[in-house]
Motif scaffolding. Sequence first.
Motif, PDB file in Angstrom:
ATOM      1  N   PRO A  25      17.423 -18.391   5.656  1.00  0.00           N
ATOM      2  CA  PRO A  25      16.816 -18.891   6.894  1.00  0.00           C
ATOM      3  C   PRO A  25      15.303 -19.037   6.770  1.00  0.00           C
ATOM      4  CG  PRO A  25      18.395 -17.154   7.362  1.00  0.00           C
ATOM      5  CD  PRO A  25      18.233 -17.186   5.878  1.00  0.00           C
ATOM      6  N   ALA A  26      14.799 -20.199   7.125  1.00  0.00           N
ATOM      7  CA  ALA A  26      13.367 -20.470   6.989  1.00  0.00           C
ATOM      8  C   ALA A  26      12.528 -19.481   7.774  1.00  0.00           C
ATOM      9  CB  ALA A  26      13.072 -21.896   7.443  1.00  0.00           C
ATOM     10  N   SER A  27      13.042 -19.011   8.912  1.00  0.00           N
ATOM     11  CA  SER A  27      12.272 -18.096   9.754  1.00  0.00           C
ATOM     12  C   SER A  27      12.100 -16.722   9.123  1.00  0.00           C
ATOM     13  CB  SER A  27      12.959 -17.939  11.114  1.00  0.00           C
ATOM     14  OG  SER A  27      14.262 -17.389  10.940  1.00  0.00           O
ATOM     15  N   GLU A  28      12.895 -16.410   8.084  1.00  0.00           N
ATOM     16  CA  GLU A  28      12.848 -15.078   7.488  1.00  0.00           C
ATOM     17  C   GLU A  28      12.264 -15.076   6.082  1.00  0.00           C
ATOM     18  OE1 GLU A  28      16.615 -13.106   7.697  1.00  0.00           O
ATOM     19  OE2 GLU A  28      17.091 -13.977   9.643  1.00  0.00           O
ATOM     20  N   ARG A  29      11.928 -16.223   5.553  1.00  0.00           N
ATOM     21  CA  ARG A  29      11.491 -16.280   4.166  1.00  0.00           C
ATOM     22  C   ARG A  29      10.173 -15.572   3.926  1.00  0.00           C
ATOM     23  NH1 ARG A  29      12.938 -22.607   3.132  1.00  0.00           N
ATOM     24  NH2 ARG A  29      15.191 -22.345   2.908  1.00  0.00           N
ATOM     25  N   ARG A  30       9.355 -15.446   4.942  1.00  0.00           N
ATOM     26  CA  ARG A  30       8.029 -14.869   4.742  1.00  0.00           C
ATOM     27  C   ARG A  30       7.885 -13.484   5.361  1.00  0.00           C
ATOM     28  NH1 ARG A  30       3.827 -19.974   5.348  1.00  0.00           N
ATOM     29  NH2 ARG A  30       4.714 -21.204   3.662  1.00  0.00           N
ATOM     30  N   ASP A  31       8.957 -12.941   5.889  1.00  0.00           N
ATOM     31  CA  ASP A  31       8.900 -11.626   6.519  1.00  0.00           C
ATOM     32  C   ASP A  31       9.656 -10.617   5.663  1.00  0.00           C
ATOM     33  OD1 ASP A  31       7.446 -12.403   8.835  1.00  0.00           O
ATOM     34  OD2 ASP A  31       9.264 -13.337   9.611  1.00  0.00           O
ATOM     35  N   PHE A  32       8.928  -9.629   5.147  1.00  0.00           N
ATOM     36  CA  PHE A  32       9.513  -8.605   4.293  1.00  0.00           C
ATOM     37  C   PHE A  32       9.294  -7.237   4.920  1.00  0.00           C
ATOM     38  CE2 PHE A  32       9.098 -12.139   1.515  1.00  0.00           C
ATOM     39  CZ  PHE A  32      10.099 -11.998   0.560  1.00  0.00           C
ATOM     40  N   ASP A  33      10.198  -6.325   4.620  1.00  0.00           N
ATOM     41  CA  ASP A  33       9.996  -4.960   5.082  1.00  0.00           C
ATOM     42  C   ASP A  33       8.817  -4.312   4.360  1.00  0.00           C
ATOM     43  OD1 ASP A  33      11.909  -4.947   6.960  1.00  0.00           O
ATOM     44  OD2 ASP A  33      13.115  -3.342   6.107  1.00  0.00           O
ATOM     45  N   GLU A  34       8.656  -4.621   3.065  1.00  0.00           N
ATOM     46  CA  GLU A  34       7.660  -3.890   2.276  1.00  0.00           C
ATOM     47  C   GLU A  34       6.922  -4.802   1.301  1.00  0.00           C
ATOM     48  OE1 GLU A  34       9.836   0.380   1.753  1.00  0.00           O
ATOM     49  OE2 GLU A  34      10.836  -1.398   0.948  1.00  0.00           O
ATOM     50  N   ILE A  35       5.622  -4.596   1.224  1.00  0.00           N
ATOM     51  CA  ILE A  35       4.789  -5.208   0.193  1.00  0.00           C
ATOM     52  C   ILE A  35       3.979  -4.085  -0.442  1.00  0.00           C
ATOM     53  CG2 ILE A  35       2.904  -6.789  -0.321  1.00  0.00           C
ATOM     54  CD1 ILE A  35       3.791  -8.534   1.972  1.00  0.00           C
ATOM     55  N   PHE A  36       4.027  -4.024  -1.766  1.00  0.00           N
ATOM     56  CA  PHE A  36       3.321  -2.979  -2.503  1.00  0.00           C
ATOM     57  C   PHE A  36       2.231  -3.605  -3.366  1.00  0.00           C
ATOM     58  CE2 PHE A  36       7.414  -1.216  -1.499  1.00  0.00           C
ATOM     59  CZ  PHE A  36       7.162   0.117  -1.219  1.00  0.00           C
ATOM     60  N   PHE A  37       1.085  -2.950  -3.390  1.00  0.00           N
ATOM     61  CA  PHE A  37      -0.022  -3.373  -4.238  1.00  0.00           C
ATOM     62  C   PHE A  37      -0.315  -2.269  -5.252  1.00  0.00           C
ATOM     63  CE2 PHE A  37      -0.716  -5.671  -0.270  1.00  0.00           C
ATOM     64  CZ  PHE A  37      -1.015  -6.952  -0.711  1.00  0.00           C
ATOM     65  N   VAL A  38      -0.491  -2.663  -6.506  1.00  0.00           N
ATOM     66  CA  VAL A  38      -0.952  -1.753  -7.552  1.00  0.00           C
ATOM     67  C   VAL A  38      -2.333  -2.251  -7.967  1.00  0.00           C
ATOM     68  CG1 VAL A  38      -0.544  -0.840  -9.862  1.00  0.00           C
ATOM     69  CG2 VAL A  38       1.391  -1.268  -8.326  1.00  0.00           C
ATOM     70  N   VAL A  39      -3.341  -1.395  -7.866  1.00  0.00           N
ATOM     71  CA  VAL A  39      -4.713  -1.824  -8.123  1.00  0.00           C
ATOM     72  C   VAL A  39      -5.298  -1.072  -9.316  1.00  0.00           C
ATOM     73  CG1 VAL A  39      -5.230  -2.595  -5.784  1.00  0.00           C
ATOM     74  CG2 VAL A  39      -5.552  -0.194  -6.372  1.00  0.00           C
ATOM     75  N   SER A  40      -6.174  -1.762 -10.024  1.00  0.00           N
ATOM     76  CA  SER A  40      -6.861  -1.215 -11.193  1.00  0.00           C
ATOM     77  C   SER A  40      -8.354  -1.141 -10.901  1.00  0.00           C
ATOM     78  CB  SER A  40      -6.628  -2.118 -12.411  1.00  0.00           C
ATOM     79  OG  SER A  40      -5.261  -2.367 -12.611  1.00  0.00           O
ATOM     80  N   PRO A  41      -9.104  -0.370 -11.695  1.00  0.00           N
ATOM     81  CA  PRO A  41     -10.560  -0.415 -11.551  1.00  0.00           C
ATOM     82  C   PRO A  41     -11.054  -1.844 -11.775  1.00  0.00           C
ATOM     83  CG  PRO A  41      -9.906   1.427 -12.938  1.00  0.00           C
ATOM     84  CD  PRO A  41      -8.685   0.571 -12.736  1.00  0.00           C
ATOM     85  N   PRO A  42     -12.068  -2.298 -11.069  1.00  0.00           N
ATOM     86  CA  PRO A  42     -12.999  -1.511 -10.246  1.00  0.00           C
ATOM     87  C   PRO A  42     -12.626  -1.436  -8.776  1.00  0.00           C
ATOM     88  CG  PRO A  42     -13.824  -3.735 -10.466  1.00  0.00           C
ATOM     89  CD  PRO A  42     -12.523  -3.698 -11.227  1.00  0.00           C
ATOM     90  N   TRP A  43     -11.373  -1.733  -8.425  1.00  0.00           N
ATOM     91  CA  TRP A  43     -11.016  -1.834  -7.010  1.00  0.00           C
ATOM     92  C   TRP A  43     -10.757  -0.486  -6.358  1.00  0.00           C
ATOM     93  CZ3 TRP A  43     -13.038  -6.101  -6.859  1.00  0.00           C
ATOM     94  CH2 TRP A  43     -12.711  -7.164  -7.700  1.00  0.00           C
ATOM     95  N   TYR A  44     -10.658   0.577  -7.113  1.00  0.00           N
ATOM     96  CA  TYR A  44     -10.398   1.890  -6.512  1.00  0.00           C
ATOM     97  C   TYR A  44     -11.062   2.978  -7.345  1.00  0.00           C
ATOM     98  CZ  TYR A  44      -7.283   3.772 -10.064  1.00  0.00           C
ATOM     99  OH  TYR A  44      -6.791   4.288 -11.229  1.00  0.00           O
TER     100      TYR A  44
END
Length: 410
Positions: free
Chosen positions: A85-104
Amino acid sequence: MRFSSYFRHPEKNIALVFDVGSESVGGAVVRRARGDRPTTLCSYREPVPLVRNADPEQLLWQATEALKLVARHLDRFIATDTTFPASERRDFDEIFFVVSPPWYAGKTLFVETREKKPFTVTPPFLQGILEREETALAESFFPPGAPGKARDAVSLLERKIMRLRLNGYETAVPLGKHASHLELSLYLSAAPATVVNRIVGAVRKTFNARRIEFHSLAFVASAMIRDLFAESENFIFADASGELTELSLIERGVILETTSFPIGRNGLIRRLRKDITGSSTEAALSAFRVFARGEGNPEHSEKVRRALSEAEAEWLGLFRKTLAHFSEAAFLPRVLYILAPDPATTQIFRSFIEKSPVGQFTVTAEPFTVVPLSAETLEQAALYGTNTHCDPTMTLAALFLNRIHIEEGL
């Protein structure tokens, strides 16, 4: 099973994961599974253009622009399933980010509380300790007298009690117990709130999520190394992928120290671009790869070697200084795991490490055993969709998310 049916599964086991570095940005659609390996259904990586002088603001802009491109690529992949369904393609329960220096910035704190009379370990008691340490870490981002409240300007990414002892005995269930002596190993990572907001904003132009979670690469990688290599309880993790090199010392599964210094793969490419190839980043990258493979003619290889020699000496000096600092607490482990964006970078930094006399820092007085965290090393640990291959950082992230999936009973 069609791709869309994964999204309709009642366990909601699909998540988006993004790796935000300073050399490139990656993204993946991951299907998690209890009792099985995770599946990377699609992954994509976009290089971050090499800025001239590593200006932080310009670098952040380049990284978030690359992140937008990665999100759009994943969106196009999802859209190929026309039954979803087009209405659900962009809605997710979870998005995870993994960051490296120098961002943290990450730090392990060792907290000790000793009282004459026994006390009871309660949630408010532990919460008070954690909040005090969080405030101290947040304030370390800013010089004394900086305007604004430090905690408002910093986003806490991770807060993990890695080890807790009561009266000298380690316990995983401290609540409700009585003790007069508490020792706590606490890993904290944080990032400037502006960085977090811009990273999230870049993805929210394409996707929405109920839950957004950040993790540091050092924490993700160290946890997965322990899971994948059963013999590795004590080791060093090195990430030389971008602007910085990050080193983390792990002992008995606890990150004792993590630090970074300002020479990574990007610095080597800048040196080649300046000394050999003028202003062409692509030519510098090509020369770098040819040299790492040992395929260049002798004259060209010698030019590259001379161009890299000054950076190598500087890197080795900072590397040994970091090891000396790590070794103040204990002898260092013999095994070093290295993560790099490509085989050439792995080979170059591996050669640097193998040239460094480090026997004085290790238990056995022997050099490091260097283990690359490469596609060849990691590809059997996960599953992959059609035309999708092992991206080492994304695979580590997928494995980590799968572990969270199991631990939380999702």
